[in-house]
Each structure stands twice: as structure tokens, then as C-alpha cells.
Design a protein around this motif. Structure first.
Motif, PDB file in Angstrom:
ATOM      1  N   GLU A   1     -24.027  27.976   2.468  1.00 32.75           N
ATOM      2  CA  GLU A   1     -23.043  28.868   1.859  1.00 32.75           C
ATOM      3  C   GLU A   1     -23.736  29.911   0.983  1.00 32.75           C
ATOM      4  O   GLU A   1     -23.423  31.093   1.018  1.00 32.75           O
TER       5      GLU A   1
ATOM      6  N   GLN B   1     -20.451  26.214  -6.065  1.00 30.09           N
ATOM      7  CA  GLN B   1     -20.911  27.209  -5.095  1.00 30.09           C
ATOM      8  C   GLN B   1     -21.394  28.476  -5.793  1.00 30.09           C
ATOM      9  O   GLN B   1     -22.458  29.008  -5.481  1.00 30.09           O
TER      10      GLN B   1
ATOM     11  N   ARG C   1     -10.446  29.178   0.355  1.00 25.67           N
ATOM     12  CA  ARG C   1     -11.211  27.939   0.210  1.00 25.67           C
ATOM     13  C   ARG C   1     -10.393  26.886  -0.532  1.00 25.67           C
ATOM     14  O   ARG C   1     -10.410  25.705  -0.190  1.00 25.67           O
TER      15      ARG C   1
END
Lengths: 236, 407
Positions: free
Chosen positions: B9, B331, B318
């Protein structure tokens, strides 16, 4: 199975209370294809958010698979969304610079599914959504609208959800591609017995479902079987 | 999410806008690079100072005369002026301080020295056989003074290389030649190896003669100006210092250590003092460079905030498909840490290049320690967390419904 019991939802702007949903009750069995229809401002989006565990009702109970999900915390709601709900949005919401496979895999990434199992599920979902295999390695911004929505449907299917929530899935598509998308939903419903809830303001779109719940001013106006179901014949 | 997922990611989102990622990272690269380079200059300076202190001798304790205060005297004649250290003091130290490996008393004074028509003024040191051992001195040609020379009051001398060059010409063969110090003739028996200037007196510009000869023919008394002691090891230095102080106080019949007519200097103390000065210097340089690191960190935060705004819909999606707050914030944190960490790696390399150029072009000794490299990595990762935390929190706190609607 979904059960809504006297669901209300109000928004507060300071002290001013704006009721959006005013006591909604219905039940949807496993394998049903239901359209929730209503004009804009009727509260159908708010209802969809509650059904999709994105929001909680002000009062009443929302029971999903025998669990009351009306009073959960943000992270608990995230768990419900991850395991029980698949979303299909009007604006698709794909990661534009990622490949089709990566987009479909995304829910599995958050579900901690091992790598090799992910690939199998992704392929399965893409086939079920009817996206031809030569498109799988494309970037999602290289696809047409209909193909994009099929990717989004595959993404909604990939975690084997209890319900698929489609919010105006044909809103950004032309009539013909819209038909194909609706046909895909019908096929998923008939062949694989997926429970599908379609939110739309267009009666024409709603008529593709088996049952239509008509909402107006935050209340159910009508909840009826659709006897003139429009059936799309996909010729793949 | 597994670790590989995070890496994928992070890689995917950082490569979306490579120019922006690169420019943001450049802030950290320059910050870390300048910290590494500046600290390397500081540590290089520290190293060269320490090594020049070590070149005087290792594990060295030096006793020098202090202020002489006779009873009834109100006039202090100044530190180092007292003629209070005697040959017997040195002998007593040899006998009683067992931890001392070698004791080298010396008497030194400047004299005019002549040889074959040339002359110079230099330091003449009367000392004993163990002096080279104590003061890290090596003999290049001939031999050093021996106990026999001292016993027989031999008039022999060992020259430092600079003195030799001044009197006889560069690298002249001088063994067996004679020089005249204070109207006394001395025969040259050796030349010491060049040590280079140490910043504490040039040890190459000296003449060594037997202690007894210097006392008898040059000074005319039996005082010594310095007693150098080499300790067996670093641990015994402070106890030797204590023993010597007690011994000399007793011998000089002084009750109050405050009134001691000598002072005992420990080399470790000198090194420690010098180190603390260079440490301050290093920290100052590092702190100045650290400012650019903070500016780089703010750049990272700015970029991350922009990214969060740009990717609001993505964050909403998400969340809709089941990402928890923790997943989202991790993230974004991973992205900023990846930026700073990568910037740190490149910065260390840049710093190394700068340090190399400084030592090549400016001739300043630089030293990059593994400690400063580790510190740089630690600091850059910490900056990633510090400046990535707020944007990550903001991303994680977004309401999924509003985020999905965001245009």
C-alpha cells in the motif's frame, strides 16, 4: 436476514432536530432482491447508511444475522461491514491507479485473509461479476463505466457478504450498460442466492427487483411484491 | 493487514506522485545529511585532539611544583614557580607507589645551544632512562640516555629532530658530534623520532641530557621541574594520584591539602576536559543541522495533510469495506515513516559524501561513527512518526459517509 424495528434517525443542528427517518420496520429474508425506492430527500440514503452499518439509528433496532448492530462503536461497525456487507456505489469508488485485481482484493486485505486464498476469491468474484478475464490486469482507469461497475460488484462480492448494498448503481451509466449491471445483480440473486438491496430513485430501475419498498418523508409508503419484474437476459 | 500489505500500500501510494514524494524526501535527506556531516566534523576534531593528548604518553600522571608559601610570607610567587620537587621525591614515589610502572623526573629549562657556528634556543630536559617509555618517545638513531650515564654524570645528549635540523641541517648525521649548552660540551648519542606538534609544546624541539648532569652542570641544584608517572593501567590512575598526593604532602610536611606546594595532573582528566569541549562543539554543530531536519519534517507533515485531503474518498471507501481506524492511521503513518526512513538512508549517504569532501578539500579530519548513523536513522523514523501522526489521526477520524461524498 435483516430486521428493522421502528428505526428513526434524526440529525441535530445545534438544538434543532431534523427527523429523517420516522419509524421504519421491515424484514428482508436471505436470497431476496429488494429495491428501496424514493425521491431524493426521502431518507433512503440515510436508511442505506444504517443498513450498511456506516451509521447507527437514533432509536429502534437493526438486526443483521440475529445480531443487533444498532448500538455498536465505530470499529465494531467496521467489523460488520468487513464481514457482512458488500457496497456498490454510484460513483464506483475504485482506486484509480491500482489494477482490477488489487481493487477487488482490497476488502480481503483488511480481513486478514492469507495471500493464496485471496487470489482464489478474487478470481471467483470477478467471474461471478462477469468481467472478462483479459481485463483483470488492467488499471481501473483504463476500463469503461460498465466494466468499472462490474469490478465494484466483484469487490462487493469478494468477502462473501450477507447482503450486497447497491446505492444507485446505474446512476452514472447509460441505459444499456445500466441494464447489464442490473442483469448482473439478477443473475447473482438467482444463481448464487445473494441477498441484494438496491437503492434508487428511478421506478424503472426498481422494477428489476422482486420486491419494492417505497419510502417517502422518512416513512414506508408501500412495501410490495413486484409482479412486473423486468428480467434482463445477459448474453455473454 | 499484514506487513507486506502495508509495504505494498505504501509503495503504491508513494509512487503515485513521484516528484512530490522526491521533493518532500529531499528535505529529510538534506536534514540528515547535514547532521551526519556536521557531527562527523565534530567527532573528527575530538578524535584528533584526543590522539594528540595520548601522544604525550599513555596513562600519564604529571606532578608539577605549585605555589610556594613559606610561613609569614604574604607574597605568592605564582603557580609552578616553587622549587619544591626534589630528586628524593621522585625516588620516594618509585619506592612507595607500587602501582606506578615508571617514574621519570625531569628538570627542564631553555638554554642557548651552539654547535659548529649555528645556535638556537631550545628546551633542555634533564631526565632518566625511563622517560621515553613514560612520554611515548621513540629513538630514531643512536640510543637514549641510560642509568649508567646518569650515575656517571655523563655529558651526553639526545636531540629532537627539529633541534637537529636547526643546528646541523635537515636529516644530518649527528651521532658523535658535539654541542655546547650553557658553555658545557655534550656529545650527541641519539636522535628521537618526530612526533609532530601536539598542541602542548613541540616535543620534537628538545634536547635530552642525563638528569644528574643537568642538575650539576646546568641548573646547579637538585630540584626537578616535573615528575611524570606512568600508571600500570587506566584503573589505577586515580589511586596513584591519591597515593602520590598523600606521599608528597607527608614528605613536605603539609597538613592542609589546599596549601599543597605541588599539583598532580591526571591525563584522564585532561582528556575528559578536552572531550567535553569537543562534545559541546559537536552538539552545537548537530543542533544547527538539526534545524533543517525539523524543517524537513514539517515538509513531510504538509505533504501528508495534502494527501489525506486528496484521498478523502479513498479513505471513505476503505472504511466502507471494513478498514478500522487503526488500519487507516497505520497506513498513513507507514507512508510518512517510509518517506523519512528512505530520506534517512539517502541522507546518511549524502552526509558521508559531504564529510568525505570536507576532509579531502579542507583537510579537516572527519569521522562518521556508527552511533551517529544509528542516531540519524532513529531520528528520521521518529520524525516520520511525529510529523505523520497528526495527518494519520485526521485520516482515521474521517466519517466514512462524509468522506464518500467528498468531491
Amino acid at each position: 436476514m435483516i430486521q428493522c424495528k421502528e428505526i428513526t434517525k434524526s440529525y441535530y443542528n445545534g438544538d434543532v432536530e431534523t427527523p429523517v427517518l420516522k419509524g421504519i420496520s421491515f424484514q428482508i429474508e436471505k436470497g431476496e432482491f429488494v429495491a428501496i425506492m424514493g425521491p431524493s430527500g426521502s431518507g433512503k440514503s440515510t436508511l442505506m447508511h444504517i443498513l450498511g452499518a456506516l451509521d447507527t439509528p437514533t432509536s429502534g433496532n437493526y438486526i443483521l444475522d440475529h445480531h443487533d448492530v444498532s448500538m455498536l462503536s465505530d470499529d465494531e461497525l467496521a467489523d460488520i461491514r468487513r464481514t457482512k456487507i458488500g457496497f456498490v456505489f454510484q460513483s464506483f469508488n475504485l482506486l484509480s491507479r491500482a489494477s482490477v485485481l488489487r481493487n477487488v482484493m482490497l476488502p480481503l486485505v483488511y480481513a486478514d485473509i492469507p495471500k493464496h486464498e485471496r487470489v482464489i476469491s478474487v478470481h471467483h468474484a470477478l467471474r461471478a461479476a462477469g468481467l472478462s478475464e483479459d481485463r483483470w490486469h488492467h488499471l481501473s482507469n483504463q476500463l469503461s463505466g460498465g466494466q468499472i461497475q462490474r469490478v465494484a460488484i466483484a469487490r462487493a462480492l469478494v468477502n462473501k457478504p450477507t447482503i450486497i448494498l447497491a446505492d444507485e448503481p446505474t446512476g452514472n451509466l447509460d441505459t444499456k450498460t445500466g441494464e447489464v449491471v442490473l442483469g448482473t445483480f439478477q443473475e447473482l440473486n438467482i444463481k448464487d442466492h445473494h441477498t441484494i438491496i438496491l437503492i434508487t430513485h428511478e421506478p424503472y430501475v426498481a422494477e428489476h427487483a422482486d420486491r419494492i419498498i417505497h419510502i417517502q418523508d422518512g416513512m414506508i409508503l408501500e412495501d410490495k411484491r413486484n409482479h412486473q419484474k423486468r428480467i434482463v437476459h445477459l448474453n455473454q | 493487514m499484514t506487513t507486506t500489505d502495508f509495504f505494498e500500500e505504501t509503495y503504491a501510494s508513494l509512487t503515485v506522485n513521484k516528484v512530490r514524494t522526491g521533493l518532500t524526501m529531499l528535505g529529510i535527506v538534506i536534514g540528515i545529511g547535514s547532521v551526519i556531516a556536521m557531527v562527523s566534523v565534530g567527532q573528527g576534531a575530538q578524535q584528533s585532539i584526543e590522539s594528540s593528548i595520548q601522544s604525550i604518553g599513555s596513562n600519564l600522571i604529571v606532578i608539577t611544583p605549585g605555589v610556594q608559601r613559606g610561613q609569614g610570607f604574604q607574597i605568592s610567587s605564582g603557580r609552578g614557580s616553587a622549587q619544591t620537587l626534589k630528586q628524593e621525591d621522585a625516588d620516594a614515589i618509585v619506592k612507595e607507589v607500587s602501582l606506578a610502572r615508571a617514574v621519570a623526573p625531569e628538570i627542564s629549562r631553555r638554554y642557548q645551544v651552539t654547535a659548529r657556528g649555528t645556535n638556537t634556543n631550545t628546551q633542555v630536559v634533564g631526565t632518566v632512562e625511563v622517560y621515553p617509555l613514560v612520554r611515548n618517545l621513540e629513538v630514531a638513531e643512536g640510543s637514549f640516555l641510560t642509568d649508567n650515564h646518569i650515575r656517571t654524570l655523563a655529558r651526553v645528549a639526545v636531540l629532537g629532530p627539529t633541534t637537529r635540523d636547526d643546528l646541523f641541517g635537515v636529516n644530518a648525521d649527528v651521532i658523535g658530534q658535539s654541542i655546547r649548552i650553557n658553555k658545557v660540551d655534550f656529545k650527541i648519542i641519539g636522535v628521537t623520532k618526530a612526533k609532530g606538534g601536539s598542541g602542548f609544546g613541540n616535543q620534537d624541539d628538545m634536547i635530552f641530557v642525563p638528569l644528574s648532569t643537568a642538575q650539576r652542570f646546568l641548573a646547579g641544584n637538585t630540584y626537578v621541574t616535573t615528575i611524570s608517572i606512568q600508571a600500570q593501567d587506566q584503573q589505577s590512575m586515580s589511586s596513584i594520584q591519591q597515593q602520590v598526593t598523600d606521599l608528597l604532602l607527608g614528605r613536605h610536611r603539609i597538613q592542609d591539602p589546599q596549601l599543597a606546594d605541588f599539583s598532580v595532573l591526571n591525563q584522564t582528566d585532561i582528556v575528559a576536559t578536552a572531550s567535553s569541549i569537543t562534545n559541546t562543539f559537536t552538539m552545537l554543530l548537530g543542533a544547527i543541522a538539526g534545524i533543517s531536519l525539523i524543517v524537513g519534517g514539517i515538509g513531510i507533515m504538509n505533504m501528508m495533510l495534502t494527501t489525506v485531503t486528496e484521498r478523502t474518498r479513498e479513505i471513505g471507501l476503505r472504511k466502507a469495506i471494513g478498514a478500522k481506524k487503526r488500519d487507516i492511521s497505520l497506513q498513513f503513518l507507514a507512508e510518512s515513516v517510509a518517506l523519512t526512513f528512505l530520506g534517512g538512508v539517502l541522507g546518511v549517504f549524502l552526509g558521508w559524501c559531504i564529510a568525505f569532501l570536507i576532509s579531502q578539500l579542507a583537510g579537516i579530519i572527519t569521522q562518521i561513527s556508527s552511533g551517529s548513523v544509528m542516531l540519524a536513522f532513529g531520528v528520521s523514523a521518529a520524525i516520520g512518526i511525529l510529523f505523520g501522526y497528526y495527518p494519520a489521526r485526521r485520516a482515521a477520524g474521517l466519517n466514512p459517509i462524509e468522506a464518500l461524498r467528498y468531491e
